[in-house]
Motif scaffolding. Structure first.
Motif, PDB file in Angstrom:
ATOM      1  N   ASN A 590       0.809  -1.204  -0.087  1.00  0.00           N
ATOM      2  CA  ASN A 590      -0.177  -0.201   0.005  1.00  0.00           C
ATOM      3  C   ASN A 590       0.875   1.208  -0.015  1.00  0.00           C
ATOM      4  O   ASN A 590       0.341   2.390  -0.089  1.00  0.00           O
ATOM      5  N   LYS A 635      -7.058  13.563   4.671  1.00  0.00           N
ATOM      6  CA  LYS A 635      -8.492  12.527   4.664  1.00  0.00           C
ATOM      7  C   LYS A 635      -9.155  13.085   3.821  1.00  0.00           C
ATOM      8  O   LYS A 635      -9.474  14.027   3.418  1.00  0.00           O
ATOM      9  N   ARG A 638     -15.598   9.542   2.866  1.00  0.00           N
ATOM     10  CA  ARG A 638     -15.572   8.285   3.369  1.00  0.00           C
ATOM     11  C   ARG A 638     -14.513   7.905   4.252  1.00  0.00           C
ATOM     12  O   ARG A 638     -14.333   6.450   4.420  1.00  0.00           O
ATOM     13  N   ILE A 640     -11.258   7.977   4.395  1.00  0.00           N
ATOM     14  CA  ILE A 640     -10.096   7.482   3.769  1.00  0.00           C
ATOM     15  C   ILE A 640      -8.936   8.079   4.184  1.00  0.00           C
ATOM     16  O   ILE A 640      -8.754   9.292   3.712  1.00  0.00           O
ATOM     17  N   PRO A 641      -7.933   7.644   5.154  1.00  0.00           N
ATOM     18  CA  PRO A 641      -6.685   8.436   5.374  1.00  0.00           C
ATOM     19  C   PRO A 641      -5.559   8.252   4.359  1.00  0.00           C
ATOM     20  O   PRO A 641      -5.424   7.539   3.604  1.00  0.00           O
ATOM     21  N   LEU A 642      -4.710   9.409   4.292  1.00  0.00           N
ATOM     22  CA  LEU A 642      -3.419   9.330   3.593  1.00  0.00           C
ATOM     23  C   LEU A 642      -2.401   9.878   4.510  1.00  0.00           C
ATOM     24  O   LEU A 642      -2.579  11.001   4.921  1.00  0.00           O
ATOM     25  N   THR A 661      -2.022   4.339   2.086  1.00  0.00           N
ATOM     26  CA  THR A 661      -3.527   4.560   2.476  1.00  0.00           C
ATOM     27  C   THR A 661      -4.114   3.243   2.194  1.00  0.00           C
ATOM     28  O   THR A 661      -3.389   2.338   1.423  1.00  0.00           O
ATOM     29  N   PRO A 662      -5.166   3.012   2.612  1.00  0.00           N
ATOM     30  CA  PRO A 662      -5.735   1.914   2.431  1.00  0.00           C
ATOM     31  C   PRO A 662      -6.330   1.560   1.109  1.00  0.00           C
ATOM     32  O   PRO A 662      -6.552   0.504   0.733  1.00  0.00           O
ATOM     33  N   ASN A 663      -6.230   2.768   0.093  1.00  0.00           N
ATOM     34  CA  ASN A 663      -6.714   2.779  -1.160  1.00  0.00           C
ATOM     35  C   ASN A 663      -5.666   3.185  -1.978  1.00  0.00           C
ATOM     36  O   ASN A 663      -5.670   4.277  -2.520  1.00  0.00           O
TER      37      ASN A 663
END
Length: 680
Positions: A590, A635, A638, A640-642, A661-663
């Motif tokens: 990730n 952030k 939804r 989503i953190p960066l 990040t999780p994405n």
């Protein structure tokens, strides 16, 4: 006030100029909220009945938008009918035809009926209106067909013996009729033109089978149509039909209206058939245009109460105000019993009051006259032309009506140049204000015509961006410009596939074709205000780059390898022992890295401030060899953190950026955004 005073003006040029100046303020009201639009439309409905020339050239502003509430659409239809003329009827009919294919049944019915009312109003346009109605009938939508038959019946009454050639087309839809008014209209047409319809008796007989179950409206029309058929075609078939109908209408019914009419017909037919013809087949007066349906005296009373509830209800005040308090009429003597205004003393020098003066002997303005000393000391000031300044008649007005003030704000990227948009230039960019995402747009009209009726639509995109409301752009005169902020919503219009920064936009207006252009979604617009990660929170998450450190204040006994970095023995590492511990929730895959060789960081503090302005929040800073390493957090929606690491040598070109990040599929969009922010 202007409408009332125009009644006293004899000069046609002055009246024409006043009407011309009243149009822009009225049109401007139609770019407000729907509720205000409705109130404005109800008042405009009255104004155009009295002075149709005021808005005769502005009919396009009343074209219905797809997102108009139904109550606004209905009022716009009424005004369009009133403003329809031989000059604009083709444009109006195209608009009505489009409305007749919408999904709202009530609006469709009113649109179809509007076509018929235009035919009744405009003699030379009747044939074109009928052609549009026949096209709608061919669509075979039940409620459209039935409404079309109703209005065609009225057209036949307005223009007798002119358009009978379409009756055969109407008769093809008999099986679909199930509404009383539509049935009654079709029966009237069959009876009225029975001598020209070969199988008129068969058509009427199909209705007679359900005569007892039909509503009174249909029964009455069936009775009259059957009598007409018998008088026009006194053959065996109609004779049997008339016996059945008269028997049902007199014996089998309890409706007094139907029974009385049947008895009258029966006696006329049995005593004097020729007299029956004179009565039943008499030439009837043609119907007239009902677009200006208000009585002139009532219209004048409503216009005297313009901008009140009376003009919204279209009823005089005494029709709905039952407890109005009547104020006593105050005279000049009541206000100033001594002939002087309150607060002013007279003859102060001698300590007495001046003799009382009645209003009959001294004009009212005498009480307001200043003393000679006041006249000498006060400089004369010009009396402003308030009326002219109010509606733009004064040539010395501060902001002339034909010279609109240019919009303010930072320049926006041009997405549709004037050379491509036939003179229309559109600049736009996504922006964030007070935690809300907007689409900032600038419209510039470089064409030779006024542009209005602007609408916007967004194609499906990776973040589901869509307009949260209608586009509010006033009519643009040639050379004018307007800037607006369009509120946006997220996750309403999602596209499939990997994330993309492409935003496809379509804009249209009433005068031009649809314009398409592409914009870029910059991820930093979505960075939320709650994206700051405190140091204490950082202890609970994994180090951005897998740094494993010891307790606070400890010194490392040997170099520690951290991916591509080496941490030397140093007491300064105590900060990092507090900052970073293991975050096991995310895999190493990730983590994404990108270098920007052309970007230079001149000052760490300036970069922190610049990123903080876009909700990229500073966490910590450390020194590695001759490099500065800055850590940030952000952030996006939804939750989503960066987590971000910037490595650079201050004052030298080259920045290395890593994010976790999780994405991770958002990393390309993130790098586009961070590059934009670092270049500012």
């Amino acid at each position: 006030m202007i409408l009332l005073q125009m009644e006293l003006i004899s000069s046609t040029d002055v009246v024409r100029n006043l009407c011309k100046k009243m149009a822009p303020p009225l049109v401007t009201l139609l770019s407000a909220e729907p509720e205000i639009q409705y109130v404005a439309l109800r008042n405009i409905n009255l104004i155009v009945q009295k002075r149709p020339t005021i808005l005769a050239h502005e009919i396009k502003v009343f074209f219905c938008k797809y997102n108009d509430p139904i109550y606004v659409k209905m009022e716009k239809l009424e005004i369009m009918i009133k403003l329809a003329s031989d000059r604009n009827i083709d444009q109006v009919l195209l608009e009505f035809k489009e409305y007749a294919t919408e999904v709202d049944v009530d609006f469709v019915r009113r649109a179809v009926r509007a076509i018929g009312r235009c035919a009744i109003k405009l003699d030379r346009a009747a044939e074109r209106c009928i052609s549009v109605l026949l096209e709608l009938i061919k669509i075979k939508v039940n409620y459209v067909v039935q409404e079309a038959i109703i209005v065609i019946k009225d057209i036949f009454r307005r223009y007798p013996n002119m358009y009978e050639s379409i009756i055969a087309t109407l008769c093809e839809s008999l099986d679909t009729l199930d509404e009383p008014e539509a049935k009654a209209s079709m029966i009237w047409i069959i009876g009225e033109y029975a001598e020209r319809i070969d199988n008129a008796d068969e058509l009427l007989e199909s209705f007679l089978e359900s005569f007892p179950e039909e509503p009174p409206q249909v029964q009455l029309q069936l009775l009259t149509a059957t009598v007409k058929l018998f008088l026009k075609k006194p053959t065996e078939g109609p004779q049997q039909m008339i016996q059945v109908v008269l028997n049902n209408a007199t014996v089998e019914t309890d409706n007094p209206d139907l029974r009385d009419r049947a008895y009258i017909y029966w006696r006329l037919l049995s005593t004097d058939p020729e007299a029956a013809k004179d009565v039943v087949l008499a030439e009837k007066p043609v119907i007239s245009d009902d677009s200006n349906q208000l009585d002139p005296s009532l219209l004048d009373e409503l216009l005297a109460n313009i901008a009140t509830l009376s003009s919204v209800y279209h009823k005089p005040p005494d029709a709905f105000v039952t407890r109005a308090k009547t104020a006593s009429q105050r005279t000049e003597d009541d206000d100033y019993p001594d002939g002087n205004e309150k607060g002013y003393s007279a003859n102060v020098g001698d300590g007495g009051a001046s003799p009382s003066t009645s209003s009959s002997s001294v004009p009212y303005t005498a009480a307001r006259q200043p003393s000679p000393a006041q006249v000498m000391s006060a400089p004369a000031s010009p009396v402003p032309d308030l009326l002219g300044d109010l509606i733009g008649l004064d040539n010395n007005a501060i902001v002339p009506a034909d010279q609109p003030a240019m919009p303010s704000g930072p320049p926006l990227p041009i997405l549709l140049p004037a050379s491509t948009g036939q003179g229309l230039q559109i600049s736009a960019q996504l922006a964030r204000q007070d935690g809300q995402i907007f689409y900032s747009l600038m419209f510039e009209n470089n064409s030779q015509i006024t542009l209005d009726g602007f609408m916007i639509q967004f194609n499906k995109n990776s973040f589901g961006l869509a307009a949260a409301g209608p586009l509010q752009v006033p009519p643009l005169a040639p050379g004018a410009a307007a800037r607006t902020l369009l509120p946006m919503v997220l996750f309403q219009n999602m596209s499939t596939g990997p994330p993309s920064s492409l935003l496809q936009v379509a804009v249209k207006n009433n005068q031009q074709p649809v314009w398409y252009f592409n914009d870029k979604i910059l991820l930093h617009v979505f960075f939320s205000e709650d994206g700051r990660m405190e140091r204490t929170s950082f202890l609970e998450v994994r180090s951005l780059f897998h740094i494993a450190l010891v307790y606070c204040g400890a010194k490392l006994s040997k170099p520690y390898i951290m991916k591509d970095h080496t941490a030397e023995r140093s007491s300064s590492m105590s900060i990092w022992s507090v900052m970073f511990v293991t975050w096991r929730s995310l895999p190493d895959s990730n983590e994404v890295l990108k270098e920007f060789p052309g970007i230079m960081v001149g000052s760490a503090e300036t970069t922190m401030d610049r990123l903080a302005a876009s909700n990229v929040f500073f966490i910590a800073k450390r020194k590695h060899a001759n490099q500065d390493v800055l850590y940030f957090s952000a952030k996006i929606p939804r939750g989503i953190p960066l987590l971000i690491e910037l490595t650079t040598v201050i004052g030298n070109p080259g920045v290395k950026c890593a994010t976790k990040t999780p994405n991770p599929e958002l990393a390309p969009l993130f790098f586009e955004a961070i590059e934009t922010l670092l270049k500012i």
